[in-house]
Design a protein around this motif. Structure first.
Motif, short mmCIF file in Angstrom:
data_model
loop_
_atom_site.label_atom_id
_atom_site.label_comp_id
_atom_site.label_asym_id
_atom_site.label_seq_id
_atom_site.Cartn_x
_atom_site.Cartn_y
_atom_site.Cartn_z
N ARG A 1 29.84 37.07 40.65
CA ARG A 1 30.85 36.08 40.23
C ARG A 1 31.80 36.67 39.21
O ARG A 1 33.02 36.47 39.28
CB ARG A 1 30.19 34.84 39.65
CG ARG A 1 29.55 33.95 40.69
CD ARG A 1 29.00 32.69 40.09
NE ARG A 1 30.08 31.92 39.48
CZ ARG A 1 29.90 30.89 38.66
NH1 ARG A 1 28.67 30.53 38.34
NH2 ARG A 1 30.92 30.25 38.16
N VAL A 2 31.27 37.41 38.26
CA VAL A 2 32.12 38.04 37.23
C VAL A 2 33.08 39.04 37.88
O VAL A 2 34.26 39.08 37.56
CB VAL A 2 31.26 38.70 36.14
CG1 VAL A 2 32.09 39.59 35.25
CG2 VAL A 2 30.55 37.64 35.32
N ALA A 3 32.58 39.84 38.81
CA ALA A 3 33.44 40.82 39.49
C ALA A 3 34.55 40.11 40.26
O ALA A 3 35.71 40.53 40.25
CB ALA A 3 32.61 41.68 40.43
N HIS A 4 34.21 39.00 40.92
CA HIS A 4 35.21 38.23 41.67
C HIS A 4 36.26 37.64 40.73
O HIS A 4 37.46 37.70 41.01
CB HIS A 4 34.52 37.12 42.46
CG HIS A 4 35.46 36.20 43.16
ND1 HIS A 4 36.17 36.59 44.27
CD2 HIS A 4 35.83 34.93 42.90
CE1 HIS A 4 36.93 35.60 44.67
NE2 HIS A 4 36.74 34.58 43.85
N LEU A 5 35.82 37.09 39.61
CA LEU A 5 36.76 36.51 38.66
C LEU A 5 37.64 37.57 38.01
O LEU A 5 38.83 37.33 37.76
CB LEU A 5 36.01 35.71 37.60
CG LEU A 5 35.35 34.42 38.09
CD1 LEU A 5 34.50 33.81 36.99
CD2 LEU A 5 36.38 33.44 38.59
N GLU A 6 37.11 38.74 37.74
CA GLU A 6 37.92 39.83 37.18
C GLU A 6 39.02 40.24 38.16
O GLU A 6 40.17 40.44 37.77
CB GLU A 6 37.05 41.04 36.84
CG GLU A 6 36.22 40.87 35.60
CD GLU A 6 35.28 42.04 35.36
OE1 GLU A 6 35.05 42.84 36.29
OE2 GLU A 6 34.77 42.14 34.23
N ALA A 7 38.67 40.34 39.44
CA ALA A 7 39.67 40.69 40.45
C ALA A 7 40.74 39.60 40.54
O ALA A 7 41.92 39.89 40.69
CB ALA A 7 39.00 40.89 41.80
N ARG A 8 40.32 38.36 40.41
CA ARG A 8 41.27 37.24 40.48
C ARG A 8 42.23 37.27 39.29
O ARG A 8 43.42 37.03 39.45
CB ARG A 8 40.50 35.93 40.51
CG ARG A 8 41.36 34.73 40.71
CD ARG A 8 40.52 33.49 40.88
NE ARG A 8 41.36 32.32 40.89
CZ ARG A 8 40.91 31.10 40.86
NH1 ARG A 8 39.61 30.88 40.85
NH2 ARG A 8 41.74 30.09 40.86
N VAL A 9 41.72 37.57 38.11
CA VAL A 9 42.57 37.64 36.92
C VAL A 9 43.59 38.76 37.07
O VAL A 9 44.77 38.60 36.72
CB VAL A 9 41.70 37.83 35.66
CG1 VAL A 9 42.54 38.25 34.48
CG2 VAL A 9 40.95 36.56 35.34
N VAL A 10 43.17 39.89 37.62
CA VAL A 10 44.10 41.01 37.83
C VAL A 10 45.20 40.58 38.79
O VAL A 10 46.38 40.85 38.56
CB VAL A 10 43.34 42.25 38.34
CG1 VAL A 10 44.31 43.31 38.84
CG2 VAL A 10 42.45 42.81 37.26
N ASN A 11 44.83 39.91 39.88
CA ASN A 11 45.82 39.47 40.86
C ASN A 11 46.77 38.45 40.26
O ASN A 11 47.96 38.46 40.56
CB ASN A 11 45.14 38.91 42.10
CG ASN A 11 44.52 39.99 42.96
OD1 ASN A 11 44.92 41.14 42.90
ND2 ASN A 11 43.52 39.63 43.73
N GLU A 12 46.27 37.54 39.44
CA GLU A 12 47.14 36.55 38.82
C GLU A 12 48.11 37.21 37.85
O GLU A 12 49.26 36.79 37.75
CB GLU A 12 46.31 35.48 38.11
CG GLU A 12 45.63 34.53 39.08
CD GLU A 12 44.77 33.49 38.39
OE1 GLU A 12 44.73 33.45 37.15
OE2 GLU A 12 44.14 32.70 39.11
N GLY A 13 47.68 38.26 37.17
CA GLY A 13 48.58 39.00 36.30
C GLY A 13 49.70 39.65 37.09
O GLY A 13 50.85 39.67 36.66
#
Length: 90
Positions: free
Chosen positions: A38-50
């Motif tokens: 879950r943390v890895a998925h959320l980190e990837a999502r934050v990068v994409n949102e940036g």
């Protein structure tokens, strides 16, 4: 105490407790791996949102530049009179 002065520690663990501890340990490992995913998925999502935010800012700048260009072209077009067909300046 034993005959030689050493304490005898005869520990017998019931099978049910051993199985219970094993199942709980396996559950904790499984839970921790799910948290890691879950943390890895959320980190990837934050990068994409940036990236999306940066693209939105760039698009706003491009839109402003395009509007300025359109205004300059309209101003230039209004100041130029159409040339009459066959007459060329000598």
């Amino acid at each position: 105490m034993g005959a030689d002065g050493v304490v005898d520690m005869n520990i017998n663990i019931p099978v049910a407790i051993a199985i219970g501890l094993f199942v709980q340990t396996a559950g904790v490992v499984w839970w921790a791996s799910n948290i890691d995913n879950r943390v890895a998925h959320l980190e990837a999502r934050v990068v994409n949102e940036g990236r999306v935010i940066r693209l939105e800012v760039q698009m706003a700048g491009i839109k402003e530049a395009l509007l300025r260009i359109e205004n300059m072209v309209a101003t230039l077009a209004a100041g130029i009179e159409p040339a009459s067909g066959s007459e060329e300046p000598s």
